[in-house]
Write an enzyme that holds these catalytic residues in place. Structure first.
Site, PDB file in Angstrom:
ATOM      1  N   GLY A 191      33.223 -16.957  61.877  1.00 13.44           N
ATOM      2  CA  GLY A 191      31.806 -16.958  62.282  1.00 13.44           C
ATOM      3  C   GLY A 191      30.944 -17.491  61.150  1.00 13.44           C
ATOM      4  CG  ASP A 232      34.533 -13.919  60.177  1.00 15.25           C
ATOM      5  OD1 ASP A 232      34.384 -12.797  60.680  1.00 15.25           O
ATOM      6  OD2 ASP A 232      33.613 -14.775  60.120  1.00 15.25           O
ATOM      7  NE  ARG A 284      27.527 -30.503  54.580  1.00  6.52           N
ATOM      8  CZ  ARG A 284      26.771 -31.357  55.253  1.00  6.52           C
ATOM      9  NH1 ARG A 284      26.624 -31.242  56.552  1.00  6.52           N
ATOM     10  NH2 ARG A 284      26.139 -32.318  54.603  1.00  6.52           N
ATOM     11  CB  ILE A 285      30.075 -23.911  59.197  1.00  8.51           C
ATOM     12  CG1 ILE A 285      28.612 -23.453  59.112  1.00  8.51           C
ATOM     13  CG2 ILE A 285      30.942 -22.878  59.905  1.00  8.51           C
ATOM     14  CD1 ILE A 285      28.384 -22.205  58.310  1.00  8.51           C
ATOM     15  CG  ASN A 297      29.564 -17.615  51.686  1.00  4.01           C
ATOM     16  OD1 ASN A 297      29.266 -18.516  50.928  1.00  4.01           O
ATOM     17  ND2 ASN A 297      28.728 -17.149  52.615  1.00  4.01           N
ATOM     18  CB  THR A 298      27.822 -15.334  47.151  1.00  2.00           C
ATOM     19  OG1 THR A 298      26.663 -14.559  46.852  1.00  2.00           O
ATOM     20  CG2 THR A 298      27.640 -16.735  46.641  1.00  2.00           C
ATOM     21  CG  HIS A 299      24.171 -14.860  53.257  1.00  4.49           C
ATOM     22  ND1 HIS A 299      23.876 -16.131  53.706  1.00  4.49           N
ATOM     23  CD2 HIS A 299      23.268 -14.032  53.841  1.00  4.49           C
ATOM     24  CE1 HIS A 299      22.835 -16.074  54.528  1.00  4.49           C
ATOM     25  NE2 HIS A 299      22.451 -14.803  54.626  1.00  4.49           N
ATOM     26  NE  ARG A 330      31.468 -29.432  59.960  1.00  2.00           N
ATOM     27  CZ  ARG A 330      30.319 -29.154  59.381  1.00  2.00           C
ATOM     28  NH1 ARG A 330      29.303 -29.968  59.495  1.00  2.00           N
ATOM     29  NH2 ARG A 330      30.189 -28.060  58.647  1.00  2.00           N
ATOM     30  CG  ASP A 348      26.410 -16.495  56.409  1.00  2.00           C
ATOM     31  OD1 ASP A 348      25.313 -17.038  56.665  1.00  2.00           O
ATOM     32  OD2 ASP A 348      27.217 -16.921  55.564  1.00  2.00           O
TER      33      ASP A 348
HETATM   34  C1  GRF Z   1      22.908 -18.858  46.386  1.00  2.00           C
HETATM   35  O1  GRF Z   1      21.860 -17.906  46.451  1.00  2.00           O
HETATM   36  C2  GRF Z   1      23.774 -18.756  47.612  1.00  2.00           C
HETATM   37  O2  GRF Z   1      23.910 -17.438  48.099  1.00  2.00           O
HETATM   38  C3  GRF Z   1      22.984 -19.581  48.590  1.00  2.00           C
HETATM   39  O3  GRF Z   1      22.510 -20.682  47.843  1.00  2.00           O
HETATM   40  C4  GRF Z   1      22.385 -20.276  46.497  1.00  2.00           C
HETATM   41  C5  GRF Z   1      23.206 -21.222  45.658  1.00  2.00           C
HETATM   42  O4  GRF Z   1      22.770 -21.122  44.354  1.00  2.00           O
HETATM   43  N1  GRF Z   1      23.811 -20.014  49.684  1.00  2.00           N
HETATM   44  P1  GRF Z   1      23.568 -21.899  43.180  1.00  2.00           P
HETATM   45  O5  GRF Z   1      23.887 -23.276  43.711  1.00  2.00           O
HETATM   46  O6  GRF Z   1      24.808 -21.101  42.891  1.00  2.00           O
HETATM   47  O7  GRF Z   1      22.599 -21.891  42.049  1.00  2.00           O
END
Ligand code: GRF
Length: 202
Positions: free
Chosen positions: A145, A143, A93-94, A109-111, A67, A147
């Site tokens: 961790g 960071d 991936r982390i 990142n977007t969650h 990894r 998310d």
């Molecule tokens: C997004 O909602 C993201 O937050 C999550 O997976 C989705 C990815 O969507 N981890 P896309 O590939 O940008 O359409």
């Protein structure tokens, strides 16, 4: 500012960035996407980049003995494009120590949940299963961790009785795409600093 975007799937968040930069122009938006990276081949996210004429790279975990070696290879591939900001838009991936040593503090990142609720790979499914009445999305700095990094912005999305995971996720993504485009542009134009858990955008 130079952006590298990392994807693992459909890439609709990437597409939102591409569309906005295409409409406003990189100068007005404050950033241009110089490369798109993925951990796997054959995904729509890479096709979107190629259609936009943006260089792509793939670093698959299974091509490395450890990894750590994958992490270092991914960091090297990203670094070769000299990014100011790295954006994970559905990258599943982390990343590890090497990557964070090089890009920590400028890796976003977007969650698809309201962190700290429902972290991890199934945030939408977990919120639905839990019976949450509202959920949403979180844009944050990464960071060491999962998310857990400092939150930059969040958007709220109501959960409807008739929702299944994909319907709810689609509705979240509508908010998420707007939030990500807005946040990345502001940080690219104005700069930012992180003070503990607080993110200050100049
Ligand atoms: C997004 O909602 C993201 O937050 C999550 O997976 C989705 C990815 O969507 N981890 P896309 O590939 O940008 O359409």
């Amino acid at each position: 500012k130079r952006l590298v975007v990392l994807v693992s799937g459909s890439g609709t968040n990437l597409q939102a960035l591409l569309d906005t930069i295409g409409q406003l122009g990189p100068e007005e938006y404050g950033a241009e996407i110089v490369a798109v990276g993925a951990d796997r081949d054959g995904i729509e996210g890479l096709a979107r980049a190629e259609r936009a004429g943006i260089p792509v790279f793939v670093r698959r975990v299974k091509d490395y003995d450890s990894r750590e070696e994958w992490d270092a290879a991914l960091a090297e591939a990203v670094a070769s494009h000299a990014p100011d900001l790295v954006v994970s838009a559905g990258f599943m991936r982390i990343v590890g120590k090497e990557f964070l040593a090089r890009f920590g503090g400028r890796f976003i990142n977007t969650h698809p949940a309201l962190l700290p609720s429902f972290p991890g790979a199934h945030g939408v499914r977990d919120a639905l299963a839990y019976g949450a009445k509202v959920t949403g999305c979180t844009v944050h700095f990464v960071d060491d961790g999962v998310d857990t990094g400092p939150i930059i912005a969040q958007g709220v999305v109501e959960v409807r009785d008739e929702d299944d995971e994909s319907a709810l996720h689609e509705r979240i993504k509508e908010v998420e795409r707007r939030l990500l485009v807005e946040v990345v542009g502001r940080i690219a134009r104005n700069g930012h600093r992180i003070e503990g858990r607080k993110v200050v955008i100049q």
